[in-house]
Design a protein around this motif. Structure first.
Motif, PDB file in Angstrom:
ATOM      1  N   PRO A 148      -5.324 -20.016-100.205  1.00 17.94           N
ATOM      2  CA  PRO A 148      -4.880 -18.826 -99.536  1.00 17.94           C
ATOM      3  C   PRO A 148      -6.116 -17.845 -98.867  1.00 17.94           C
ATOM      4  CG  PRO A 148      -3.556 -19.055-101.437  1.00 17.94           C
ATOM      5  CD  PRO A 148      -4.788 -20.247-101.403  1.00 17.94           C
ATOM      6  N   GLY A 149      -5.551 -17.298 -97.661  1.00 16.86           N
ATOM      7  CA  GLY A 149      -6.901 -16.109 -97.133  1.00 16.86           C
ATOM      8  C   GLY A 149      -7.936 -16.983 -96.455  1.00 16.86           C
ATOM      9  N   THR A 150      -7.778 -18.599 -96.231  1.00 20.52           N
ATOM     10  CA  THR A 150      -8.498 -18.962 -95.356  1.00 20.52           C
ATOM     11  C   THR A 150      -8.410 -18.652 -94.092  1.00 20.52           C
ATOM     12  OG1 THR A 150      -8.960 -20.792 -97.054  1.00 20.52           O
ATOM     13  CG2 THR A 150      -9.833 -21.192 -94.848  1.00 20.52           C
ATOM     14  N   GLY A 151      -7.009 -18.841 -93.703  1.00 19.31           N
ATOM     15  CA  GLY A 151      -6.694 -18.347 -92.378  1.00 19.31           C
ATOM     16  C   GLY A 151      -6.381 -16.928 -92.299  1.00 19.31           C
ATOM     17  N   VAL A 152      -5.942 -16.416 -90.968  1.00 21.61           N
ATOM     18  CA  VAL A 152      -5.461 -15.059 -90.654  1.00 21.61           C
ATOM     19  C   VAL A 152      -4.289 -15.351 -89.680  1.00 21.61           C
ATOM     20  CG1 VAL A 152      -7.304 -14.999 -88.806  1.00 21.61           C
ATOM     21  CG2 VAL A 152      -6.287 -12.889 -89.803  1.00 21.61           C
ATOM     22  N   ALA A 153      -3.195 -14.536 -90.021  1.00 20.20           N
ATOM     23  CA  ALA A 153      -1.985 -14.443 -89.309  1.00 20.20           C
ATOM     24  C   ALA A 153      -1.814 -13.101 -89.073  1.00 20.20           C
ATOM     25  CB  ALA A 153      -0.887 -15.175 -90.039  1.00 20.20           C
ATOM     26  N   GLY A 154      -1.265 -12.639 -87.708  1.00 21.49           N
ATOM     27  CA  GLY A 154      -1.259 -11.348 -87.411  1.00 21.49           C
ATOM     28  C   GLY A 154      -1.332 -11.023 -85.693  1.00 21.49           C
ATOM     29  N   ASP A 155      -1.609  -9.743 -85.892  1.00 16.80           N
ATOM     30  CA  ASP A 155      -1.897  -9.299 -84.387  1.00 16.80           C
ATOM     31  C   ASP A 155      -3.238  -9.200 -84.065  1.00 16.80           C
ATOM     32  OD1 ASP A 155      -2.820  -6.967 -85.595  1.00 16.80           O
ATOM     33  OD2 ASP A 155      -1.296  -5.605 -85.199  1.00 16.80           O
ATOM     34  N   ALA A 156      -3.822  -8.762 -82.692  1.00 20.65           N
ATOM     35  CA  ALA A 156      -4.823  -8.856 -82.350  1.00 20.65           C
ATOM     36  C   ALA A 156      -5.914  -8.152 -83.311  1.00 20.65           C
ATOM     37  CB  ALA A 156      -5.165  -8.395 -80.877  1.00 20.65           C
ATOM     38  N   GLN A 157      -5.652  -6.899 -83.768  1.00 23.33           N
ATOM     39  CA  GLN A 157      -6.457  -6.401 -84.617  1.00 23.33           C
ATOM     40  C   GLN A 157      -6.770  -6.994 -85.867  1.00 23.33           C
ATOM     41  OE1 GLN A 157      -7.899  -3.172 -84.393  1.00 23.33           O
ATOM     42  NE2 GLN A 157      -7.197  -2.148 -82.448  1.00 23.33           N
ATOM     43  N   THR A 158      -5.755  -7.686 -86.453  1.00 28.37           N
ATOM     44  CA  THR A 158      -5.939  -8.277 -87.570  1.00 28.37           C
ATOM     45  C   THR A 158      -6.842  -9.587 -87.441  1.00 28.37           C
ATOM     46  OG1 THR A 158      -3.562  -7.677 -88.437  1.00 28.37           O
ATOM     47  CG2 THR A 158      -4.523  -9.451 -89.525  1.00 28.37           C
ATOM     48  N   ILE A 159      -6.618 -10.044 -86.353  1.00 27.40           N
ATOM     49  CA  ILE A 159      -7.589 -11.310 -86.298  1.00 27.40           C
ATOM     50  C   ILE A 159      -8.941 -10.798 -85.762  1.00 27.40           C
ATOM     51  CG2 ILE A 159      -7.852 -13.484 -84.647  1.00 27.40           C
ATOM     52  CD1 ILE A 159      -4.645 -13.552 -84.725  1.00 27.40           C
ATOM     53  N   ALA A 160      -9.076  -9.667 -85.026  1.00 28.32           N
ATOM     54  CA  ALA A 160     -10.371  -9.298 -84.976  1.00 28.32           C
ATOM     55  C   ALA A 160     -11.125  -8.928 -85.962  1.00 28.32           C
ATOM     56  CB  ALA A 160     -10.476  -8.088 -83.734  1.00 28.32           C
ATOM     57  N   HIS A 161     -10.322  -8.105 -87.051  1.00 32.62           N
ATOM     58  CA  HIS A 161     -11.103  -7.963 -88.163  1.00 32.62           C
ATOM     59  C   HIS A 161     -11.652  -9.137 -88.864  1.00 32.62           C
ATOM     60  CE1 HIS A 161     -11.795  -5.555 -91.863  1.00 32.62           C
ATOM     61  NE2 HIS A 161     -11.011  -6.512 -92.453  1.00 32.62           N
ATOM     62  N   ALA A 162     -10.718 -10.205 -88.879  1.00 32.36           N
ATOM     63  CA  ALA A 162     -11.186 -11.321 -89.586  1.00 32.36           C
ATOM     64  C   ALA A 162     -12.420 -12.061 -88.806  1.00 32.36           C
ATOM     65  CB  ALA A 162     -10.171 -12.173 -89.709  1.00 32.36           C
ATOM     66  N   VAL A 163     -12.295 -11.903 -87.660  1.00 32.70           N
ATOM     67  CA  VAL A 163     -13.443 -12.523 -86.827  1.00 32.70           C
ATOM     68  C   VAL A 163     -14.946 -11.812 -87.285  1.00 32.70           C
ATOM     69  CG1 VAL A 163     -14.548 -12.597 -84.546  1.00 32.70           C
ATOM     70  CG2 VAL A 163     -12.010 -13.501 -84.871  1.00 32.70           C
ATOM     71  N   ARG A 164     -14.562 -10.292 -87.390  1.00 36.56           N
ATOM     72  CA  ARG A 164     -16.028  -9.484 -87.653  1.00 36.56           C
ATOM     73  C   ARG A 164     -16.445  -9.815 -89.031  1.00 36.56           C
ATOM     74  NH1 ARG A 164     -12.934  -5.468 -84.540  1.00 36.56           N
ATOM     75  NH2 ARG A 164     -11.731  -4.786 -86.370  1.00 36.56           N
ATOM     76  N   ARG A 165     -15.616 -10.111 -89.950  1.00 35.18           N
ATOM     77  CA  ARG A 165     -15.994 -10.610 -91.333  1.00 35.18           C
ATOM     78  C   ARG A 165     -16.813 -11.888 -91.069  1.00 35.18           C
ATOM     79  NH1 ARG A 165     -11.864 -11.754 -95.373  1.00 35.18           N
ATOM     80  NH2 ARG A 165     -13.532 -11.180 -96.838  1.00 35.18           N
ATOM     81  N   MET A 166     -16.166 -12.723 -90.560  1.00 37.29           N
ATOM     82  CA  MET A 166     -17.353 -14.252 -90.189  1.00 37.29           C
ATOM     83  C   MET A 166     -18.409 -13.786 -89.812  1.00 37.29           C
ATOM     84  SD  MET A 166     -14.888 -16.493 -91.405  1.00 37.29           S
ATOM     85  CE  MET A 166     -14.968 -18.192 -90.173  1.00 37.29           C
ATOM     86  N   ALA A 167     -18.260 -12.866 -88.667  1.00 44.94           N
ATOM     87  CA  ALA A 167     -19.378 -12.481 -87.924  1.00 44.94           C
ATOM     88  C   ALA A 167     -20.479 -11.986 -89.106  1.00 44.94           C
ATOM     89  CB  ALA A 167     -19.489 -11.682 -86.872  1.00 44.94           C
ATOM     90  N   ASP A 168     -20.111 -11.049 -89.893  1.00 45.58           N
ATOM     91  CA  ASP A 168     -20.991 -10.253 -90.774  1.00 45.58           C
ATOM     92  C   ASP A 168     -21.526 -11.196 -91.900  1.00 45.58           C
ATOM     93  OD1 ASP A 168     -20.299  -7.882 -89.514  1.00 45.58           O
ATOM     94  OD2 ASP A 168     -18.546  -7.235 -90.875  1.00 45.58           O
ATOM     95  N   ALA A 169     -20.870 -12.336 -92.226  1.00 48.51           N
ATOM     96  CA  ALA A 169     -21.056 -13.234 -92.959  1.00 48.51           C
ATOM     97  C   ALA A 169     -22.391 -14.159 -92.392  1.00 48.51           C
ATOM     98  CB  ALA A 169     -20.014 -14.011 -93.484  1.00 48.51           C
TER      99      ALA A 169
END
Length: 288
Positions: A235-256
């Motif tokens: 759980p938590g490997t993927g992301v479900a939601g609106d554009a803001q939610t998905i963009a936040h997950a993308v930024r976390r991957m970029a920060d990593a």
């Protein structure tokens, strides 16, 4: 700004690719990625078609399983794509799924050795070198491409385990990570690839491309939960939601440590064309 892409999953029939690629191109998506999964669709054939149908879109293949491919053929196909569509091609190579390789009669005793030999020979051929090598798996006798790429043709390598991640830094031009890695996995991969690069005496930035499972729409959470369960992902490997939610997950991957994040829809995504438009028009602007 983080580069954003999306996946055309080969669970869709090949004839669906045209409309998805054109939707991605029209919407201004940075990259569309294709898979050469057994026994679904060819990565090279699909990439050539997608590139021909579009004008600006960069098309990636992640990845070509090296046990199925003679390195000379891989080099010829890669060089042809780069000369036909300069600056719009990203190709990755990797071990492939070992069970699938065995089904195809291409199982190898040492996938790591094969990948290293394939990478070394492939990069040399794409650089226009004349190559003679007698390896454990790769054999070439005075081979040189008549039409090597006229623009840089970086070769990415897919990896998950620590030894392969270290190898990508040593011998590839970038690392490709599947959607099961998560944020912590991306950070670990960045460290291992960079260490491999340092150990090989290579300089310059080593780009990392990471897939991120994503779903949007009214049933996004249910579809994501089902996808994670079917793929046996935490759980938590993927992301479900609106554009803001998905963009936040993308930024976390970029920060990593990911330079490029590629949104991977669920296998039952009901609107693949809409998904690439959503990525380009709603998520991408939030990454600026």
């Amino acid at each position: 700004m983080t580069t954003l892409g999306a996946v055309f999953r080969p669970q869709l029939p090949p004839e669906r690719l045209r409309s998805v690629a054109r939707a991605a191109d029209d919407a201004g998506l940075d990259q569309l990625w294709l898979w050469e999964d057994c026994f679904l669709e060819s990565g090279i054939a699909a990439a050539a078609a997608a590139l021909a149908w579009t004008h600006h879109l960069t098309v990636g293949v992640g990845l070509l399983p090296v046990p199925l491919r003679n390195v000379a053929l891989t080099a010829m196909e890669t060089a042809t794509l780069h000369r036909l569509f300069p600056g719009r091609v990203h190709l990755g190579v990797g071990h492939g799924v070992q069970d699938w390789m065995a089904q195809a009669g291409a199982h190898t005793a040492s996938p790591l050795t094969l990948l290293r030999e394939h990478l070394d020979a492939l990069r040399a051929l794409l650089a226009g070198e004349r190559v003679t090598v007698q390896g454990r798996y790769v054999t070439l006798d005075d081979v040189r491409l008549d039409y090597p790429p006229t623009t840089p043709a970086p070769v990415l390598a897919g990896a998950r385990g620590p030894r392969t991640l270290h190898l990508t830094g040593q011998a590839a031009d970038g690392t490709l990570l599947d959607a099961g890695m998560g944020v912590e996995g991306v950070a670990r991969a960045r460290r291992l690839a960079d260490q491999g690069r340092e150990d090989a005496g290579r300089t310059g930035h080593h780009p990392v491309t990471a897939y991120l499972l994503a779903a949007t729409g009214a049933d996004a959470t249910a579809r994501m939960d089902a996808e994670l369960h079917s793929e046996n992902l935490p759980p938590g490997t993927g992301v479900a939601g609106d554009a803001q939610t998905i963009a936040h997950a993308v930024r976390r991957m970029a920060d990593a440590g990911a330079d490029t994040v590629v949104l991977q829809p669920t296998a039952d995504e009901p609107d693949p064309e809409g998904f690439v438009r959503f990525a380009a028009r709603q998520v991408r602007p939030l990454l600026r």
